[in-house]
Design an enzyme around this catalytic site. Structure first.
Site, PDB file in Angstrom:
ATOM      1  N   TRP A 105     -41.740  -5.264 -20.510  1.00 37.18           N
ATOM      2  CA  TRP A 105     -40.746  -5.734 -21.271  1.00 37.18           C
ATOM      3  C   TRP A 105     -40.074  -4.436 -21.826  1.00 37.18           C
ATOM      4  O   TRP A 105     -38.872  -4.606 -22.143  1.00 37.18           O
ATOM      5  CB  TRP A 105     -41.236  -7.112 -22.189  1.00 37.18           C
ATOM      6  N   ASP A 175     -39.702  -5.452 -30.855  1.00 41.56           N
ATOM      7  CA  ASP A 175     -39.869  -6.737 -30.109  1.00 41.56           C
ATOM      8  C   ASP A 175     -41.221  -7.434 -30.100  1.00 41.56           C
ATOM      9  O   ASP A 175     -42.198  -6.724 -29.717  1.00 41.56           O
ATOM     10  CB  ASP A 175     -39.405  -6.491 -28.759  1.00 41.56           C
ATOM     11  N   LYS A 199     -43.956 -18.389 -27.400  1.00 38.13           N
ATOM     12  CA  LYS A 199     -45.638 -17.862 -27.388  1.00 38.13           C
ATOM     13  C   LYS A 199     -46.233 -18.661 -28.547  1.00 38.13           C
ATOM     14  O   LYS A 199     -46.678 -19.677 -28.626  1.00 38.13           O
ATOM     15  CB  LYS A 199     -45.791 -16.501 -27.259  1.00 38.13           C
TER      16      LYS A 199
END
Ligand code: PMP
Length: 364
Positions: A105, A175, A199
């Site tokens: 990511w 992030d 999440k």
């Protein structure tokens, strides 16, 4: 399986949500108490929606002790839009942004930032298949950098920073999609934090952004309005019609976390869950092999391999037969990944560990 039976959901995201939250949402879906309509049917300018938006933001402030000079935004486009919005707003012409390349990511964030401006990869662990995090000594930071971007938890590889990297005075952008609110977070050491909701926070498509006001104020002007932090801040996350259901559900999740005793209490539970699982991996005599190096292991995404890919397929299949769902590793890396977010209980992990012990005994 009867429709009302819930599986043990170890998916990386969208992921398991707390049952009490889902139950309350189910009740509220017909009529919010005192409103007579669901959150999806009322104006985002109405008092009831305004109240729940502000309550959600207040709860975030309380949970994470967000200082007064930070703004809390709940926007659309998931974490991936932040890969673009961050550099579009904050990476000026001629400036450089440092990116820490600690996982798949992070790599995606770098690719998007490069479309906007100059990026320095301050450190990368790609050569180690991202199985570890970079050390402080490996970080090559640019003097006068626009910001340093990090990924606090690498969802695919299963690594997580235990403490923030030392970046001096540079604004730190993180992030935190896959470990936000899994434990305390030192907001004041960040200039901007973003997290896709799906999440630990709520439904997908919604992203939480916590940004220091003076940092946001340095943002470029002239950007398309929806891609610009300034107007979102000025309009208090209601520049256009916001993701009302996402904001509502996040609010319910924050209330649930507060009811669990807050972030320190949640962290203790998460540590106990992860220990149980990693201990099972380490005690398996090499049958299960952890992907992440022990000092970089994530408390959220536990990645491991079995002796062969065939056995991994069998493990996933037999797990599903036992209602243990979502254990297949990300398609880019294979193997097994058990995501044990806040809504997974210690008992759920015990169930998984029991299955792992049984499977290893049968298939050694
Ligand atoms: N960053 C991280 C660390 C992630 O785990 C994910 C999603 N799994 C993303 C970014 C992308 O999130 P979204 O799908 O909300 O854009």
């Amino acid at each position: 399986m009867p429709t009302a039976t819930r599986v043990f959901n170890f998916s990386a995201g969208p992921a398991v949500l707390p049952v009490p939250v889902l139950e309350e949402a189910q009740r509220d879906l017909i009529a919010l108490p005192g409103v007579g309509m669901s959150v999806m049917e009322i104006s985002h300018r109405s008092k009831p929606f305004e109240d729940l938006l502000h309550k959600a933001q207040d709860d975030i402030r309380a949970l994470a002790r967000v200082p007064a000079n930070y703004k809390i935004l709940m926007l659309q486009g998931g974490a991936s839009l932040q890969f673009s919005m961050v550099p579009m707003n904050l990476l000026g012409a001629g400036a450089t942004a440092d990116y820490i390349d600690s996982g798949s990511w992070a790599d995606k964030a770098i690719k998007e930032a490069r479309k906007v401006g100059k990026v320095n990869v301050a450190a990368t662990t790609k050569a180690d298949n991202y199985s570890r995090l970079p050390t402080t000594a490996e970080l090559k930071l640019t003097p006068g950098v626009a910001y340093v971007h990090m990924t606090s938890n690498n969802t695919i590889e299963g690594t997580e920073w235990k403490s923030l990297p030392q970046v001096g005075d540079a604004p730190l952008v993180s992030d935190t999609s896959s470990d936000m609110f899994s434990g305390p977070i030192d907001v004041a050491r960040h200039a901007l934090i973003y997290a896709g909701a799906q999440k630990n926070l709520g439904p997908s498509g919604t992203v939480l952004v916590i940004v220091r006001k003076d940092f946001a104020a340095t943002g470029k002007s002239g950007l398309p309005t929806m891609l610009s932090y300034g107007p979102h801040i000025e309009q208090g996350s209601r520049l256009n019609t916001p993701p009302t259901f996402g904001i509502y559900l996040m609010g319910q999740v924050f209330k649930w976390i507060l009811g669990q005793g807050g972030l320190a209490a949640i962290a203790k539970k998460n540590e106990a869950k992860a220990k149980l699982l990693y201990d099972a991996i380490d005690a398996s005599g090499g049958y299960y092999k952890g992907v992440a190096r022990p000092d970089s292991r994530s408390l959220m995404n536990v990645t491991f391999r079995l002796p062969s890919e065939d056995l991994e397929k069998q493990f996933v299949k037999e797990g599903e037969d036992k209602n243990l769902d979502g254990l297949k590793g990300h398609r880019s890396v294979g193997g097994i990944r058990a995501s044990i977010y806040n809504a997974i209980s210690l008992e759920d992990v015990q169930k998984l560990v029991g299955f792992m012990e049984e499977f290893a005994k049968k298939n050694r």
